[in-house]
Design a protein around this motif. Structure first.
Motif, PDB file in Angstrom:
ATOM      1  N   ARG A 157       0.811  -1.324  -0.071  1.00  0.00           N
ATOM      2  CA  ARG A 157       0.039  -0.014  -0.056  1.00  0.00           C
ATOM      3  C   ARG A 157       1.032   1.332  -0.138  1.00  0.00           C
ATOM      4  O   ARG A 157       2.061   1.174   0.709  1.00  0.00           O
ATOM      5  N   ALA A 158       0.476   2.499  -0.609  1.00  0.00           N
ATOM      6  CA  ALA A 158       1.174   3.512  -0.815  1.00  0.00           C
ATOM      7  C   ALA A 158       1.234   4.216   0.743  1.00  0.00           C
ATOM      8  O   ALA A 158       2.053   4.911   1.012  1.00  0.00           O
ATOM      9  N   SER A 159      -0.005   3.980   1.399  1.00  0.00           N
ATOM     10  CA  SER A 159      -0.185   4.530   2.786  1.00  0.00           C
ATOM     11  C   SER A 159      -0.638   3.569   3.777  1.00  0.00           C
ATOM     12  O   SER A 159      -1.905   3.123   3.316  1.00  0.00           O
ATOM     13  N   PRO A 161      -2.068   3.877   7.739  1.00  0.00           N
ATOM     14  CA  PRO A 161      -2.130   4.763   8.763  1.00  0.00           C
ATOM     15  C   PRO A 161      -1.370   4.392   9.927  1.00  0.00           C
ATOM     16  O   PRO A 161      -1.281   3.317  10.563  1.00  0.00           O
ATOM     17  N   SER A 175       1.986   0.076  13.297  1.00  0.00           N
ATOM     18  CA  SER A 175       2.641   1.347  12.688  1.00  0.00           C
ATOM     19  C   SER A 175       2.588   2.339  13.677  1.00  0.00           C
ATOM     20  O   SER A 175       1.479   2.794  14.253  1.00  0.00           O
ATOM     21  N   PRO A 178       1.912   7.192   9.795  1.00  0.00           N
ATOM     22  CA  PRO A 178       1.757   6.709   8.323  1.00  0.00           C
ATOM     23  C   PRO A 178       2.643   6.453   7.519  1.00  0.00           C
ATOM     24  O   PRO A 178       3.895   7.439   7.714  1.00  0.00           O
ATOM     25  N   ALA A 179       2.840   5.487   6.827  1.00  0.00           N
ATOM     26  CA  ALA A 179       3.787   5.356   5.811  1.00  0.00           C
ATOM     27  C   ALA A 179       3.477   4.046   4.854  1.00  0.00           C
ATOM     28  O   ALA A 179       2.455   3.486   5.219  1.00  0.00           O
ATOM     29  N   PRO A 180       4.193   3.864   3.726  1.00  0.00           N
ATOM     30  CA  PRO A 180       3.836   2.814   2.835  1.00  0.00           C
ATOM     31  C   PRO A 180       4.100   1.552   3.553  1.00  0.00           C
ATOM     32  O   PRO A 180       4.887   1.491   4.554  1.00  0.00           O
TER      33      PRO A 180
END
Length: 226
Positions: A157-159, A161, A175, A178-180
């Protein structure tokens, strides 16, 4: 016990890799070394990064050399890791499935069990934190007893949460920012794990444990901190 291997990394770091017999012994040894380096206040050392079986010691190459760091490390106290602090257990509320856990059904299919069974296994026991990960201080944890390694997503995923609760291989993670990401997301916690305005920025450290607890989406606003 076999001595750890020491190797120079670029012009500003030394990597120490444990040669202990078991994964847990290797983990304990490198975190003991990291704690000892941090406590010693060695001149020129900028910080340590300890993982599962190795620790990177970063230093200012304008003031000290690889030889200086190697010599300083060889003289460190051999106090076992964990002797100075007791592990803490953090209860982490999680909303599983739906928009918060888009890969819950995928993992259930991979394991040939129900989604409820995946949740039950994920919450069955506290999971030990082994090191800090990316992004921004995410706790890297032992995985739940799924019986099989969980593959990463074919397409990351591009992002993802902050608060995403995910698994991959034999590991689990929450996580922190927020990050890929390509891990399978089972759910999400409403609690804030990292606060850059605090010192330290997180309440947890390697050796602590995380107990995941399922909550409903309606309870989201009732939880804010670990």
């Amino acid at each position: 016990m076999t001595a750890p291997a020491i190797a120079d990394c670029g012009d500003s770091a030394v990597r120490i890799t444990s040669a202990a017999a078991t994964p847990d012994e290797r983990w304990r040894e490198v975190h003991r070394i990291a704690a000892a380096v941090d406590a010693a206040g060695i001149a020129g050392v900028l910080g340590t990064i300890a993982t599962y079986d190795a620790v990177l010691i970063e230093f200012d190459c304008a003031t000290v050399s690889h030889h200086d760091i190697r010599a300083a490390v060889s003289e460190l106290d051999s106090t076992p890791f964990g002797a100075a602090r007791l592990p803490r257990n953090f209860e982490v509320p999680v909303v599983y499935g739906g928009e918060h856990g888009p890969d819950l059904a995928v993992v259930a299919t991979l394991l040939d069990v129900s989604e409820a069974d995946v949740i039950a296994r994920h919450c069955a026991r506290p999971l030990t934190m082994r090191c800090y990960g990316s992004p921004g201080g995410a706790p890297m944890l032992d995985g739940p007893d799924f019986g099989l390694p969980i593959p990463r997503r074919a397409s990351p995923r591009a992002s993802v949460p902050a608060g995403a609760v995910a698994v991959a291989g034999h590991q689990a993670v929450v996580s922190a920012r927020p990050a890929p990401g390509g891990w399978q997301v089972l759910g999400r916690t409403p609690v804030t794990l990292v606060d850059i305005a605090s010192d330290p920025i997180s309440a947890y450290a390697p050796g602590d444990t995380f107990q995941f607890v399922p909550i409903s989406a309606a309870e989201w606003g009732d939880h804010h901190e670990l």
